[in-house]
Design an enzyme around this catalytic site. Structure first.
Site, mmCIF file in Angstrom:
data_model
loop_
_atom_site.group_PDB
_atom_site.id
_atom_site.type_symbol
_atom_site.label_atom_id
_atom_site.label_comp_id
_atom_site.label_asym_id
_atom_site.label_seq_id
_atom_site.Cartn_x
_atom_site.Cartn_y
_atom_site.Cartn_z
ATOM 1 C CE LYS A 145 33.163 -75.435 7.274
ATOM 2 N NZ LYS A 145 33.523 -75.608 5.594
ATOM 3 N N GLY A 179 38.558 -81.341 5.834
ATOM 4 C CA GLY A 179 37.946 -81.686 4.213
ATOM 5 C C GLY A 179 38.637 -83.342 3.837
ATOM 6 C CB ILE A 206 41.706 -85.410 7.124
ATOM 7 C CG1 ILE A 206 43.018 -85.324 6.439
ATOM 8 C CG2 ILE A 206 42.914 -86.326 8.053
ATOM 9 C CD1 ILE A 206 43.896 -84.038 7.606
ATOM 10 C CG ASP A 235 35.910 -72.758 9.001
ATOM 11 O OD1 ASP A 235 34.821 -73.509 8.866
ATOM 12 O OD2 ASP A 235 36.832 -73.452 8.547
ATOM 13 C CE LYS A 292 36.319 -76.690 8.490
ATOM 14 N NZ LYS A 292 37.574 -76.044 8.230
ATOM 15 N N GLY A 336 38.408 -77.017 -0.878
ATOM 16 C CA GLY A 336 38.965 -77.607 -2.533
ATOM 17 C C GLY A 336 37.614 -78.901 -2.634
#
Ligand code: HSE
Length: 432
Positions: free
Chosen positions: A103, A132, A134, A199, A203, A300
């Site tokens: 990102k 992640g 979604i 971060d 996004k 993850g």
């Protein structure tokens, strides 16, 4: 049909997850894609014990993958800015499609990268970069394409949400939870990116661009971290019927668009307030659809690999289609250069916590500072000094007001003889 050959650059948490999903779900993936997807080569500097790569060519040179004539799709999972940018541009130059979970790269260099890809007739896919597992990029860019998006708000950093949840529910120490998030592979290589909201800002920058058709403007995103949230604020928020989440918020206002990441109090009754742990959630409001909510694991190996592999499958499906048949990289064919509002111009409601001497008239002084500036108070709690402490705490909720007016009020409150230290301010969003 000819198989699609993939080169994976980086075999860390996400790279390893991607390799394992491609391998273990190979049959179903081929059924969906209409052709086999084969991992042709992997670039890594160290083995990932979770992966059996014995049947695949492994190199320590990611650029060899980007230039490998056998490879159709380069999967960039090394992270960071500079090497990743060069790697992606090299892959594009060699006619490869690219899938990335990076990102930071897209938020900062997206426009350069997309222009290079369009010139070469290849695609750069980045679903895994935001929230992640979604499929939020697909949802906003394609599923909601009929709408004029009014606003979106999201818990888009799993590490930060995990930290806030563990602190609230288990009273755990910030550093201890962060260490666990690092061990679980949730945190960025530099975890200050997670806790300072950088971060999330990457996004949010991407989401806002595809929601409103505006340029990627990471440098204009206001960012505030979760480091100053105290257990008192968490407790008082709950008492007032709110929960503190680290939210990325973007809203179409009359004079521009706001783009901001900060701790935010949201009413406990909103479904997004109950999204805890490493889960992410994004609310998107469109003029036709109304409110929509997307929830899932934001970090993850498995969840991020799920998004990476979905992008590879999308590419494999449309492999023989002309570039013009593919969805535009940033959803819109023409970009509107709408102003991103400076934080001073943004309007929100506020929670204020003021430490003050426990004497007559303090509350009246604070109230008159607010009323002189047209700031409407929604709720007040006054807390007596705790045992052994001299200062009382005044906790206020206000109605919506422009940030610069609130800044002015806070300066005046901090200037009162009876108040001590800095006023704590947490922005409040009702998300309606
Ligand atoms: N560090 C990120 C997070 C990883 O915690 O959400 C997924 O982007």
């Amino acid at each position: 049909m000819k198989p699609v050959k993939v080169g994976i650059c980086g075999l860390g948490t996400v790279g390893g997850g991607t390799f394992n999903v491609l391998t273990s779900n190979a049959q179903d993936i081929a059924r969906r894609a209409g052709r086999e997807i084969i991992v042709e080569q992997i670039a890594t500097r160290s083995d990932n014990p979770a992966c059996d790569t014995s049947a695949v060519a492994v190199t320590d040179d990611a650029f060899a993958v980007a230039k490998n004539p056998e490879i159709d799709v380069v999967v960039e999972l090394i992270g960071g800015y500079d090497v990743a940018r060069e790697l992606v541009l090299t892959a594009i130059e060699h006619g490869k499609h690219v899938v990335t979970a990076n990102k930071a790269l897209i938020a900062v260099y997206g426009e350069e990268i997309f222009a290079a890809a369009e010139a070469k007739g290849v695609s750069v896919m980045y679903e895994a970069g935001v929230a992640g597992g979604i499929p939020i990029i697909k949802a906003v860019r394609e599923g909601l394409a009929a709408n004029s998006i009014n606003w979106l708000a999201g818990i888009i950093n799993g590490t930060g949400n995990f930290i806030l949840t563990e602190m609230r529910d288990k009273g755990r120490d910030f550093a201890d939870v962060l260490k666990e998030a690092q061990e679980l592979g949730y945190a960025e290589a530099d975890p200050t990116f997670d806790v300072e909201g950088i971060d999330a800002a990457h996004k949010l920058t991407i989401l806002s661009s595809i929601a409103y058709g505006i340029p990627l403007q990471f440098d204009r995103c206001y960012t505030e971290g979760i480091g100053n949230i105290t257990p008192d604020d968490v407790e008082y928020a709950e008492e007032l019927g709110y929960r503190i989440k680290h939210l990325g918020v973007s809203r179409r206002a009359e004079n521009g668009i706001d783009l901001r990441v900060h701790p935010t109090m949201i009413p406990v009754g909103r479904p997004i307030a109950t999204v805890d742990g490493v889960l992410n959630a994004v609310m998107v409001n469109g003029d036709a659809v109304g409110d929509t909510l997307y929830v899932g694991a934001g970090a993850g190996a498995g969840p991020t690999a799920s998004a990476v592999v979905a992008d590879i499958i999308d590419l494999a499906r449309s492999f023989d289609a002309p570039a013009s048949a593919r969805v535009n990289h940033l959803a819109f064919n023409s970009i509107d250069d709408v102003t991103v509002l400076p934080m001073d111009e943004v309007e929100t409601a506020y929670y204020l916590r003021i430490e003050a001497q426990d004497k007559a008239g303090v509350l009246a002084n604070v109230a008159s500072i607010l009323s002189e500036r047209g700031i409407n108070i929604e709720a007040i709690i006054q807390k007596e000094p705790k045992e052994g402490e001299a200062l009382a705490q005044i906790i206020l909720l206000t109605h919506r007001i422009v940030e610069k007016t609130m800044n002015d009020a806070i300066t005046a409150i901090e200037g009162l003889d009876s108040t001590v230290g800095e006023v704590t301010r947490i922005r409040v969003e009702h998300l309606n």
